[in-house]
Design an enzyme around this catalytic site. Structure first.
Site, PDB file in Angstrom:
ATOM      1  N   TYR A 110      -1.934  -0.736  10.938  1.00 12.80           N
ATOM      2  CA  TYR A 110      -2.211  -1.140   9.698  1.00 12.80           C
ATOM      3  C   TYR A 110      -0.857  -0.856   8.662  1.00 12.80           C
ATOM      4  O   TYR A 110      -0.222  -1.724   8.144  1.00 12.80           O
ATOM      5  CB  TYR A 110      -3.357  -0.709   8.825  1.00 12.80           C
ATOM      6  CG  TYR A 110      -3.281  -1.009   7.411  1.00 12.80           C
ATOM      7  CD1 TYR A 110      -3.389  -2.586   6.973  1.00 12.80           C
ATOM      8  CD2 TYR A 110      -3.510  -0.141   6.404  1.00 12.80           C
ATOM      9  CE1 TYR A 110      -3.316  -2.666   5.469  1.00 12.80           C
ATOM     10  CE2 TYR A 110      -3.399  -0.496   4.860  1.00 12.80           C
ATOM     11  CZ  TYR A 110      -3.236  -1.799   4.595  1.00 12.80           C
ATOM     12  OH  TYR A 110      -3.115  -1.868   3.287  1.00 12.80           O
ATOM     13  N   THR A 145       0.809  -1.228   0.232  1.00 16.02           N
ATOM     14  CA  THR A 145      -0.008   0.041  -0.037  1.00 16.02           C
ATOM     15  C   THR A 145       0.999   1.173  -0.138  1.00 16.02           C
ATOM     16  O   THR A 145       1.974   1.287   0.376  1.00 16.02           O
ATOM     17  CB  THR A 145      -0.889   0.002   1.176  1.00 16.02           C
ATOM     18  OG1 THR A 145      -1.550   1.389   1.435  1.00 16.02           O
ATOM     19  CG2 THR A 145      -0.122  -0.280   2.400  1.00 16.02           C
ATOM     20  N   ASP A 146       0.017   2.414  -0.342  1.00 13.11           N
ATOM     21  CA  ASP A 146       1.061   3.706  -0.303  1.00 13.11           C
ATOM     22  C   ASP A 146       1.232   4.063   0.899  1.00 13.11           C
ATOM     23  O   ASP A 146       1.876   5.166   1.301  1.00 13.11           O
ATOM     24  CB  ASP A 146       0.236   4.801  -1.343  1.00 13.11           C
ATOM     25  CG  ASP A 146      -1.344   4.900  -0.837  1.00 13.11           C
ATOM     26  OD1 ASP A 146      -1.769   4.141  -0.112  1.00 13.11           O
ATOM     27  OD2 ASP A 146      -1.994   5.708  -1.593  1.00 13.11           O
ATOM     28  N   GLU A 147       0.361   3.485   1.805  1.00 11.59           N
ATOM     29  CA  GLU A 147       0.101   3.937   3.414  1.00 11.59           C
ATOM     30  C   GLU A 147       1.716   3.887   4.117  1.00 11.59           C
ATOM     31  O   GLU A 147       1.972   4.493   5.182  1.00 11.59           O
ATOM     32  CB  GLU A 147      -0.980   3.406   4.118  1.00 11.59           C
ATOM     33  CG  GLU A 147      -2.055   3.836   3.293  1.00 11.59           C
ATOM     34  CD  GLU A 147      -3.473   3.384   4.262  1.00 11.59           C
ATOM     35  OE1 GLU A 147      -3.513   3.288   5.372  1.00 11.59           O
ATOM     36  OE2 GLU A 147      -4.697   3.173   3.475  1.00 11.59           O
ATOM     37  N   LYS A 171       2.142  -3.307   7.114  1.00 16.32           N
ATOM     38  CA  LYS A 171       2.564  -3.399   5.657  1.00 16.32           C
ATOM     39  C   LYS A 171       3.856  -2.825   5.583  1.00 16.32           C
ATOM     40  O   LYS A 171       4.646  -3.735   4.621  1.00 16.32           O
ATOM     41  CB  LYS A 171       1.740  -2.832   4.911  1.00 16.32           C
ATOM     42  CG  LYS A 171       0.035  -3.128   4.895  1.00 16.32           C
ATOM     43  CD  LYS A 171      -0.249  -4.420   4.316  1.00 16.32           C
ATOM     44  CE  LYS A 171       0.116  -4.835   2.780  1.00 16.32           C
ATOM     45  NZ  LYS A 171      -0.293  -6.233   2.441  1.00 16.32           N
TER      46      LYS A 171
END
Ligand code: NAD
Ligand code: TYD
Length: 357
Positions: free
Chosen positions: A160, A135-137, A164
C-alpha cells in the site's frame, strides 16, 4: 496564495475521508461545483452522502479512475479547474493479501487522472490545481523518537505504502516535467464517522458492541498518530484554497498512542456509553500474529500547516473517541449494511489464520 476553484473533480468521494470532505465542502462553498467520481468498491458507500445528494452544486458519477475516456469526457463536460484525488485502495492488510489492485488504482489510476488533467489544462489562462491526498506511510517507519517532515526521504515498506509513494512521485514528476500545478498532503491515521470497519478503530467498536474478540497485532506496542477526520477535511480545504503551487503538507493530529492503549480506551468508552462497568470489555482483547513488516511508529511534524495556513485540529483523542463511539452506536444500521458478504470473506482470510472466528 489564494485559489478559488469553480469546478472540482473529487475522486473516491464515497469512501471514508472523501465523503467527510464532501459533507464539509459542498455546503461550505455553494458557488463551487463538485463532481464525485467513485467506482463504489467494497469501501465506497453512497449512503454516507445522503445529506448532500440533492445539493445543486453536487453530482455523482459511477466510474473507475482507470477509464481514460470517461475521465477525458468528464473534463470536457465539467471544465474542472481542480481535482481532489482520494480514490485508492487504502488498507495495508488487504495490500499484503494481494497488492495487484493497489498498483492498478493507486499508481495507474493516478497516472490516468494526471494525463487527463495535463491535457485539459495545457495552456489554460486560469489557475488549476491537482490535489493528491496521500499518507504518512510513504516515509516508512520511525523508532521511539522523531517526526517525519516534508524532506524525509521516501522509504515505503508495505505494498500500500509503495503504491502511494509511486503516486506521489508521479505527481511531483508531472510538476517538474510539465510545469503541472499540484499540491500533495500526507496525513496520519484518520478516524471518525463513516470509516469502513476493517480499519482498527471501527473494527474495535463493532466487535465490542457484538462481543466478538478484538484482534491486537503482536503485543499492541506499535504507535500511531490519530487525526479526527473532520479536522483533516478542514486542513485539506485550506490547502486546496490557500497553499502555494507545487507544495507538500504534512497533516497530523499530534495524538500518538500505542495500539493497545487505544484499544483499551475505545473499549472503556463503549462500556461507558452502553452503561456497563468501565473495563468490562477489556477481556475481549486477543493478541494475534503480528502484521508482516508492521511499521512501528508514524509521527508527522505538522507545524508548517499550522503556521502557514493557520490550521489547528479541534479534536484531541478524548473528544474524538467520544464522538466516534457515539456515532457508531447511533448508526448501527449503517454498520450492519456495510458488513456484507465481501467483508466477511475478507475477515475470514485476514483473521482465520490468527485464531479468530
Ligand atoms: P476508503 O478506502 O475508505 O475509500 C476509497 C474510495 O475510493 C472508495 O469510495 C472506493 O469506492 C473508491 N475507489 C477505489 N478504487 C477506485 C477506482 N479505481 N476508481 C474510482 N474510485 C475508486 O479510503 P479513505 O480512508 O477514505 O482514504 C482516502 C484517501 O486518503 C486514500 O488515497 C488514502 O490513501 C488516503 N489516506 C487515508 C488515511 C486513513 O487513515 N484512512 C490516512 C492517510 C491517507
Ligand atoms: P489500520 O487501521 O489498519 O491502519 P494503518 O495500518 O494504516 O496504520 O491499523 C492501525 C494499527 O492497528 C496498525 O498498527 C495495525 C493495528 N491493527 C491491529 O492491531 N489489529 C487490527 O485488527 C487492525 C485492523 C489493525
Amino acid at each position: 496564495m489564494s485559489f478559488t476553484p469553480t469546478s472540482v473533480l473529487v475522486t473516491g468521494g464515497a469512501g471514508f475521508i472523501g465523503s467527510n470532505y464532501l459533507l464539509h465542502v459542498v455546503p461550505a462553498h455553494p458557488d463551487t461545483q463538485y463532481v464525485n467520481l467513485d467506482a463504489l468498491t467494497y469501501a465506497g458507500n453512497l449512503a454516507n452522502l445522503r445529506a448532500i445528494e440533492e445539493a445543486d452544486n453536487y453530482a455523482f458519477v459511477h466510474g473507475d479512475i482507470n477509464e481514460g475516456a470517461l475521465i477525458d469526457r468528464l473534463f470536457e463536460e465539467h471544465q474542472f479547474d481542480a481535482v481532489v484525488h482520494f480514490a485508492a485502495e487504502s488498507h495495508v492488510d488487504r495490500s499484503i493479501l494481494d497488492p495487484t489492485a493497489f498498483v492498478t488504482t493507486n499508481v495507474h489510476g493516478t497516472l490516468v487522472l494526471l494525463q487527463a488533467a495535463r491535457k485539459a489544462w495545457e495552456g489554460a489562462k486560469h489557475a488549476c490545481r491537482f490535489h493528491h491526498v496521500s499518507t504518512d506511510e510513504v516515509f516508512g517507519t520511525l523508532g521511539m523518537e522523531g517526526h517525519f517532515t516534508a524532506d524525509t526521504p521516501y522509504a515505503p515498506r508495505s505494498p500500500y505504502a509503495a503504491s502511494k509513494a509511486a503516486a506521489d512521485h508521479l505527481v511531483r514528476a508531472f510538476g517538474t516535467t510539465y510545469d503541472f500545478p499540484y499540491v500533495i498532503t500526507n496525513t496520519s491515521n484518520n478516524y471518525g464517522p463513516y470509516q469502513f470497519p476493517e480499519k482498527l478503530i471501527p473494527l474495535v467498536i463493532r466487535n465490542a458492541v457484538v462481543g466478538d474478540p478484538i484482534p491486537v497485532y503482536g503485543k499492541g506496542e506499535n504507535v500511531r498518530d490519530w487525526l479526527f477526520v473532520e479536522d483533516h477535511c478542514e486542513a485539506l480545504d485550506s490547502v486546496l484554497h490557500q497553499a502555494g503551487d507545487q507544495t507538500t503538507w504534512l497533516i497530523g493530529g499530534d495524538q500518538e498512542i500505542t495500539n493497545l492503549e487505544l484499544v483499551e480506551r475505545l473499549l472503556d468508552e463503549v462500556d461507558r456509553a452502553t452503561g456497563k462497568p468501565v473495563g468490562t470489555r477489556r477481556s475481549l482483547i486477543q493478541f494475534v500474529t503480528d502484521r508482516p513488516g508492521h511499521d512501528f511508529r508514524y509521527a508527522l511534524d505538522s507545524s508548517p500547516v499550522k503556521e502557514a495556513l493557520k490550521w489547528t485540529p479541534k479534536h484531541d483523542l478524548s473528544s474524538g473517541i467520544a464522538r466516534t463511539v457515539a456515532w457508531y452506536l447511533g448508526n448501527m444500521d449503517w454498520l450492519n449494511d456495510v458488513l456484507d458478504g465481501g467483508y466477511r470473506e475478507y475477515y475470514a482470510a485476514q483473521y482465520g489464520s490468527r485464531g479468530m472466528n
